[in-house]
Design a protein around this motif. Structure first.
Motif, PDB file in Angstrom:
ATOM      1  N   ILE A 163       0.848  -1.194   0.000  1.00  0.00           N
ATOM      2  CA  ILE A 163       0.000   0.000   0.000  1.00  0.00           C
ATOM      3  C   ILE A 163       0.884   1.246   0.000  1.00  0.00           C
ATOM      4  N   PRO A 164       0.541   2.254  -0.808  1.00  0.00           N
ATOM      5  CA  PRO A 164       1.360   3.470  -0.798  1.00  0.00           C
ATOM      6  C   PRO A 164       1.174   4.224   0.509  1.00  0.00           C
ATOM      7  N   VAL A 165       2.228   4.881   0.972  1.00  0.00           N
ATOM      8  CA  VAL A 165       2.113   5.742   2.149  1.00  0.00           C
ATOM      9  C   VAL A 165       1.131   6.855   1.812  1.00  0.00           C
ATOM     10  N   PHE A 166       0.134   7.027   2.659  1.00  0.00           N
ATOM     11  CA  PHE A 166      -0.917   8.002   2.381  1.00  0.00           C
ATOM     12  C   PHE A 166      -0.726   9.248   3.243  1.00  0.00           C
ATOM     13  N   PRO A 167      -1.398  10.358   2.898  1.00  0.00           N
ATOM     14  CA  PRO A 167      -1.243  11.598   3.680  1.00  0.00           C
ATOM     15  C   PRO A 167      -1.751  11.432   5.110  1.00  0.00           C
ATOM     16  N   LEU A 168      -1.181  12.201   6.000  1.00  0.00           N
ATOM     17  CA  LEU A 168      -1.607  12.184   7.407  1.00  0.00           C
ATOM     18  C   LEU A 168      -2.868  13.027   7.558  1.00  0.00           C
ATOM     19  N   LEU A 169      -3.973  12.460   7.066  1.00  0.00           N
ATOM     20  CA  LEU A 169      -5.257  13.143   7.096  1.00  0.00           C
ATOM     21  C   LEU A 169      -6.304  12.243   7.733  1.00  0.00           C
ATOM     22  N   GLU A 170      -7.264  12.838   8.411  1.00  0.00           N
ATOM     23  CA  GLU A 170      -8.284  12.057   9.108  1.00  0.00           C
ATOM     24  C   GLU A 170      -9.070  11.166   8.153  1.00  0.00           C
ATOM     25  N   SER A 171      -9.370  11.670   6.955  1.00  0.00           N
ATOM     26  CA  SER A 171     -10.130  10.884   5.974  1.00  0.00           C
ATOM     27  C   SER A 171      -9.404   9.584   5.626  1.00  0.00           C
ATOM     28  N   HIS A 172      -8.086   9.656   5.469  1.00  0.00           N
ATOM     29  CA  HIS A 172      -7.291   8.472   5.146  1.00  0.00           C
ATOM     30  C   HIS A 172      -7.189   7.539   6.353  1.00  0.00           C
ATOM     31  N   PHE A 173      -7.055   8.103   7.546  1.00  0.00           N
ATOM     32  CA  PHE A 173      -6.989   7.276   8.756  1.00  0.00           C
ATOM     33  C   PHE A 173      -8.254   6.423   8.885  1.00  0.00           C
ATOM     34  N   ILE A 174      -9.394   7.069   8.673  1.00  0.00           N
ATOM     35  CA  ILE A 174     -10.676   6.368   8.830  1.00  0.00           C
ATOM     36  C   ILE A 174     -10.769   5.192   7.858  1.00  0.00           C
ATOM     37  N   GLU A 175     -10.430   5.442   6.585  1.00  0.00           N
ATOM     38  CA  GLU A 175     -10.537   4.382   5.582  1.00  0.00           C
ATOM     39  C   GLU A 175      -9.516   3.278   5.820  1.00  0.00           C
ATOM     40  N   PHE A 176      -8.304   3.660   6.246  1.00  0.00           N
ATOM     41  CA  PHE A 176      -7.288   2.640   6.494  1.00  0.00           C
ATOM     42  C   PHE A 176      -7.683   1.745   7.668  1.00  0.00           C
ATOM     43  N   GLU A 177      -8.244   2.316   8.708  1.00  0.00           N
ATOM     44  CA  GLU A 177      -8.685   1.513   9.851  1.00  0.00           C
ATOM     45  C   GLU A 177      -9.840   0.593   9.464  1.00  0.00           C
ATOM     46  N   LYS A 178     -10.708   1.067   8.584  1.00  0.00           N
ATOM     47  CA  LYS A 178     -11.772   0.205   8.068  1.00  0.00           C
ATOM     48  C   LYS A 178     -11.179  -0.969   7.288  1.00  0.00           C
ATOM     49  N   LEU A 179     -10.157  -0.652   6.504  1.00  0.00           N
ATOM     50  CA  LEU A 179      -9.501  -1.696   5.720  1.00  0.00           C
ATOM     51  C   LEU A 179      -8.961  -2.797   6.631  1.00  0.00           C
ATOM     52  N   LEU A 180      -8.227  -2.417   7.662  1.00  0.00           N
ATOM     53  CA  LEU A 180      -7.667  -3.409   8.585  1.00  0.00           C
ATOM     54  C   LEU A 180      -8.761  -4.212   9.272  1.00  0.00           C
ATOM     55  N   ASN A 181      -9.855  -3.541   9.594  1.00  0.00           N
ATOM     56  CA  ASN A 181     -10.949  -4.202  10.299  1.00  0.00           C
ATOM     57  C   ASN A 181     -11.685  -5.203   9.416  1.00  0.00           C
ATOM     58  N   LYS A 182     -11.852  -4.858   8.132  1.00  0.00           N
ATOM     59  CA  LYS A 182     -12.614  -5.725   7.226  1.00  0.00           C
ATOM     60  C   LYS A 182     -11.761  -6.832   6.608  1.00  0.00           C
ATOM     61  N   CYS A 183     -10.499  -6.560   6.374  1.00  0.00           N
ATOM     62  CA  CYS A 183      -9.629  -7.549   5.704  1.00  0.00           C
ATOM     63  C   CYS A 183      -8.978  -8.446   6.748  1.00  0.00           C
ATOM     64  N   GLN A 184      -9.766  -9.353   7.291  1.00  0.00           N
ATOM     65  CA  GLN A 184      -9.313 -10.169   8.404  1.00  0.00           C
ATOM     66  C   GLN A 184      -8.368 -11.297   7.996  1.00  0.00           C
ATOM     67  N   LYS A 185      -8.250 -11.546   6.709  1.00  0.00           N
ATOM     68  CA  LYS A 185      -7.326 -12.580   6.240  1.00  0.00           C
ATOM     69  C   LYS A 185      -5.923 -12.035   5.964  1.00  0.00           C
ATOM     70  N   LEU A 186      -5.731 -10.737   6.142  1.00  0.00           N
ATOM     71  CA  LEU A 186      -4.467 -10.086   5.806  1.00  0.00           C
ATOM     72  C   LEU A 186      -3.305 -10.663   6.616  1.00  0.00           C
ATOM     73  N   ARG A 187      -2.301 -11.202   5.892  1.00  0.00           N
ATOM     74  CA  ARG A 187      -1.129 -11.808   6.521  1.00  0.00           C
ATOM     75  C   ARG A 187       0.117 -10.948   6.378  1.00  0.00           C
ATOM     76  N   SER A 188       0.183 -10.190   5.297  1.00  0.00           N
ATOM     77  CA  SER A 188       1.386  -9.411   5.007  1.00  0.00           C
ATOM     78  C   SER A 188       0.971  -8.028   4.513  1.00  0.00           C
ATOM     79  N   LEU A 189       1.543  -6.976   5.134  1.00  0.00           N
ATOM     80  CA  LEU A 189       1.224  -5.598   4.773  1.00  0.00           C
ATOM     81  C   LEU A 189       2.527  -4.810   4.661  1.00  0.00           C
TER      82      LEU A 189
END
Length: 485
Positions: A366-392
């Motif tokens: 994943i590309p490093v994203f800007p330090l913005l609240e909008s990106h934080f929210i979506e990234f945390e959703k990603l981690l929460n929904k992608c429960q099979k994620l083994r390597s990031l």
């Protein structure tokens, strides 16, 4: 020792690969296990990553099939062959022929080109007769197997072919007429001239599922390997255009191209846009951009519904998003270098696309994203929904300099809070740094999870004694499996 076990020892003495030690040792136990396992081992005996030039056991087994007069001829010349009959007809189980490896094995017996030719004539003659059907064929070698009378019958059901573009075109013409149901074709491109035979090979196939192309040029006679040699012809466009005709069957597309200065690589982009049934896209090419309006329009409506693996050396982040937006079965998304025009909405849309569509993702860059609240929210959703994620792994985009430690603080918290316990492997680009305090907090809170492997692109930052002691402590406690510091 029984005659059966002596035969088996020919294989055990020089284990074909480390992972098969147990399997080979089991063969010593009884005849039933041998009768079950030997047909499996000998189906593709040339597929291991070993030096076959040292495998005397295989040489003795193969030469045991030579006719008595050839054995006598070779023995008189001081060439060792096996004269005792074998308990198993090993070659009758074989469904694979690799010309180069067999040539290596044959060379064990003699350095004489004439002697090797005599053995080749015999071995390939009875091998093509003994194998009821050849499923796997590698013709990168010196012997022109397909001209044998039995080749027409025994190669008809060929599943996989490996070849290179230095082979005579007429050889390919014959294969093209014999083998038209080949599902996997691997072409090693080592010729600066167009090989019309490889074009016919692709054109005649009726059920092509797997295509792999690897540039492997020899630049010994050229001053600079990045400039197009004066005598080079275009080896790509025609054959890649033909691949579009196999769009309904082709599901694996693997390409490794050499970069030539000022060479036109658009053939790759146009081909990729047409291959809508792909499960695997694996491309190593310095240039993969859909720069014209036509390509961008097609990319925006493209739908790779079956895509499971996307590996590309470098690509624009927007174009990656277009490819994966409908890929609900995606398991691996590995882009080594993302390009972006610094539009923050592009990186936000990328994270959101993964979050909304790729629930099965296991390996993600994943590309490093800007330090913005909008990106934080979506990234945390990603981690929460992608429960099979083994390597990031994070890839650098250089959005905001001098804020690397803020990234480290944020990620140390969010990974602990949202990441699945399946996550075992994390990589950080040079845009992300951890203070000693944040790193200690991260490791302390990681306790109770499976040990983690961490890769730091700027590992020089962590070289002072305080970091080293901290890392050593958590390695000892089993929190860290590996870290490149």
């Amino acid at each position: 020792m029984s005659k059966l076990n002596k035969d088996v020892l020919f294989l055990i003495l020089e284990e074909l690969q480390d992972d098969s030690k147990f399997l080979f040792s089991c063969l010593m136990v009884n005849r039933l296990w041998c009768e079950t396992t030997i047909p499996v081992l000998w189906r593709k005996p040339w597929c291991y990553s070993i030096n076959y030039r040292n495998k005397n056991s295989l040489y003795l087994i193969i030469t045991s099939y030579l006719s008595d007069n050839i054995k006598e001829f070779l023995t008189k010349k001081g060439i060792k062959v096996l004269n005792k009959p074998l308990a198993f007809d090993y070659l009758s189980f074989c469904r694979s022929i690799d010309i180069k490896i067999l040539d290596d094995i044959i060379s064990i017996g003699s350095s004489s080109e004439y002697n090797r030719f005599i053995i080749q004539e015999e071995i390939y003659g009875f091998l093509i007769k003994k194998c009821p059907e050849i499923k796997y064929l590698n013709i990168r070698g010196t012997y022109e197997l397909v001209y044998l009378p039995e080749a027409m019958i025994h190669l008809e059901s060929l599943c996989e072919l490996t070849c290179d573009t230095s082979i005579d075109s007429r050889y390919f013409y014959r294969i093209s007429h014999i083998c038209q149901q080949t599902q996997r074709i691997i072409i090693i491109n080592n010729n600066f001239k167009v090989n019309d035979g490889t074009i016919k090979l692709i054109e005649y196939q009726k059920n092509l599922k797997y295509f792999e192309w690897v540039d492997d040029y020899n630049f010994d006679d050229y001053y600079d390997s990045y400039y197009v040699p004066y005598d080079m012809e275009d080896p790509y466009t025609e054959i890649f255009d033909l691949l579009e005709k196999h769009a309904n069957t082709l599901n694996h597309f693997e390409i490794s191209l050499h970069y030539f200065d000022k060479y036109d690589y658009t053939f790759l982009e146009y081909t990729l846009l047409e291959l809508h049934n792909l499960k695997v896209i694996n491309i190593y090419s310095p240039l993969l951009f859909f720069n014209d309006d036509y390509c961008n329009e097609k990319l925006e409506i493209a739908a790779y519904h079956n895509l499971e693996i996307l590996k590309i050396e470098s690509m624009d982040i927007y174009q990656v998003t277009c490819i994966v937006k409908n890929s609900f079965y995606l398991r691996e998304l590995l882009i080594n270098e993302y390009y972006v025009d610094y539009d923050i909405d592009v990186s936000l849309n990328f994270i959101r696309t993964i979050c909304e569509n790729c629930f099965l993702i296991e390996y993600l860059t994943i590309p490093v994203f800007p330090l913005l609240e909008s990106h934080f929210i979506e990234f945390e959703k990603l981690l929460n929904k992608c429960q099979k994620l083994r390597s990031l792994h994070f890839r650098g985009i250089h959005y905001e300099k001098e804020r690397e430690l803020e990234y480290g603080e944020y990620l140390s918290n969010v990974l602990i809070r949202e990441a699945s316990t399946n996550l075992r492997d994390v990589g950080f680009s040079s845009d992300i740094k951890f203070s000693l305090k944040d790193l200690e907090t991260f490791f302390e809170k990681w306790k109770g999870r499976p040990a983690i492997s961490i890769y730091m692109n700027n590992n020089y930052f962590y070289q002072d004694d305080s970091y080293k002691k901290l890392i050593s402590k958590y390695k000892t406690e089993g929190v860290i499996k590996y870290i490149n510091v």
